[in-house]
Design an enzyme around this catalytic site. Structure first.
Site, mmCIF file in Angstrom:
data_model
loop_
_atom_site.group_PDB
_atom_site.id
_atom_site.type_symbol
_atom_site.label_atom_id
_atom_site.label_comp_id
_atom_site.label_asym_id
_atom_site.label_seq_id
_atom_site.Cartn_x
_atom_site.Cartn_y
_atom_site.Cartn_z
ATOM 1 C CG ASP A 44 -0.375 -0.096 2.522
ATOM 2 O OD1 ASP A 44 0.865 -0.118 2.624
ATOM 3 O OD2 ASP A 44 -1.138 -0.169 3.512
ATOM 4 C CB SER A 45 4.558 1.758 -0.045
ATOM 5 O OG SER A 45 4.848 0.702 -0.949
ATOM 6 C CG ASP A 83 0.523 -4.188 1.863
ATOM 7 O OD1 ASP A 83 0.850 -5.259 2.405
ATOM 8 O OD2 ASP A 83 1.213 -3.150 1.938
ATOM 9 C CE LYS A 113 2.991 -6.029 3.806
ATOM 10 N NZ LYS A 113 2.499 -4.963 4.749
ATOM 11 C CD GLU A 115 0.094 -1.740 8.136
ATOM 12 O OE1 GLU A 115 0.661 -1.283 7.128
ATOM 13 O OE2 GLU A 115 -0.314 -1.009 9.068
ATOM 14 C CD GLU A 182 7.622 -0.454 8.049
ATOM 15 O OE1 GLU A 182 7.849 0.684 7.586
ATOM 16 O OE2 GLU A 182 6.632 -1.138 7.716
#
Length: 261
Positions: A44-45, A83, A113, A115, A182
């Site tokens: 999602d970056s 993501d 993925k 979080e 991270e």
């Protein structure tokens, strides 16, 4: 041979480091895959790198699906992971299953993925893996929590470190096949890597992880701002600027295209 989630776990057992980079389109994914990258993460970056947002929060599931389709079309070997964006999985396990199911069904990606490793998120991961959806976890600095955590290093105190360790263990027990660590201290990532039998993928988490991931635009020197743990291997901002300036000059001076008569 295409990379599988089972192969990643074998590589951890063999001590073979895992290479991960982000991808956002067909051309980039083709190049990264041909270069031998093991996992391509449609992170999602892309909200910041490709779409110009200040954080990852605005990107939508539809946008993630769009870019993941493009990436998947360029890949022959790497494992493609997408993501799940903010608020596409946090409301309920049912929402997460629906969103993750769309990713696998519509894009051809092999995994998602998400979080966090707090109890409700671990339960969500367990429900996803129970219906056959491979999940990569993500603990430490979680960018979707930027307004709560900022971008500072996580896990610096004993209590924070223990919480992150327990989240990683919970994600493994829920069925995750790998976990991104991270921006946490090196000693904490070493503890987590030694504690769980699935691969840890570090980003700003030191050399003790089973693999490393960076945002590809950082590696290529395309980013205007670099995180402290990134390493540019080439300055493509400069290369591209010089190429465009040369093209512009040749057009204005009528040197391009050349007169072949």
């Amino acid at each position: 041979m295409a990379v599988t989630t089972q192969q990643l776990i074998q590589w951890k057992q063999q001590g073979r480091p895992i290479v991960v980079l982000t991808a956002w389109d067909y051309a980039i994914s083709q190049l990264l895959d041909a270069a031998g990258v093991d996992i391509l993460l449609v992170g999602d970056s892309l909200a910041m790198v490709t779409l110009g947002y200040p954080t990852t929060l605005p990107v939508t599931l539809e946008e993630m699906l769009h870019h993941t389709k493009a990436v998947r079309r360029g890949v022959k070997r790497a494992l493609v992971v997408c993501d799940l964006p903010f608020l596409s999985y946090q409301e309920s396990p049912q929402q997460a299953i629906h969103s993750a199911g769309r990713v696998l069904k519509e894009t051809g990606a092999q995994a998602v993925k998400l979080e966090g490793g707090y109890p409700k998120m671990a339960q969500t991961v367990a429900q996803l893996t129970a219906v056959g959806i491979p999940v990569m976890g993500h603990v430490g600095l979680t960018p979707q929590s930027v307004h709560q955590l900022g971008y500072r290093q996580q896990g610096k105190t004993a209590d924070e470190g223990e919480r992150i360790l327990q989240e990683a263990i919970a994600l493994y027990e829920a069925g995750a096949f790998a976990i991104v660590l991270e921006h946490i201290p090196d000693d904490l990532s070493m503890r987590i890597t030694g504690k769980i039998p699935i691969p840890t993928i570090g980003i700003g988490a030191g050399p003790h992880c089973d693999g490393q991931v960076l945002v590809t635009s950082d590696v290529l020197g395309l980013s205007d701002r670099m995180p402290p743990f990134a390493k540019p291997y080439v300055n493509l901002r400069q290369v591209i600027t010089q190429a465009v300036e040369e093209f512009s000059r040749e057009v204005r001076e009528r040197q391009f295209p050349e007169d072949v008569n």
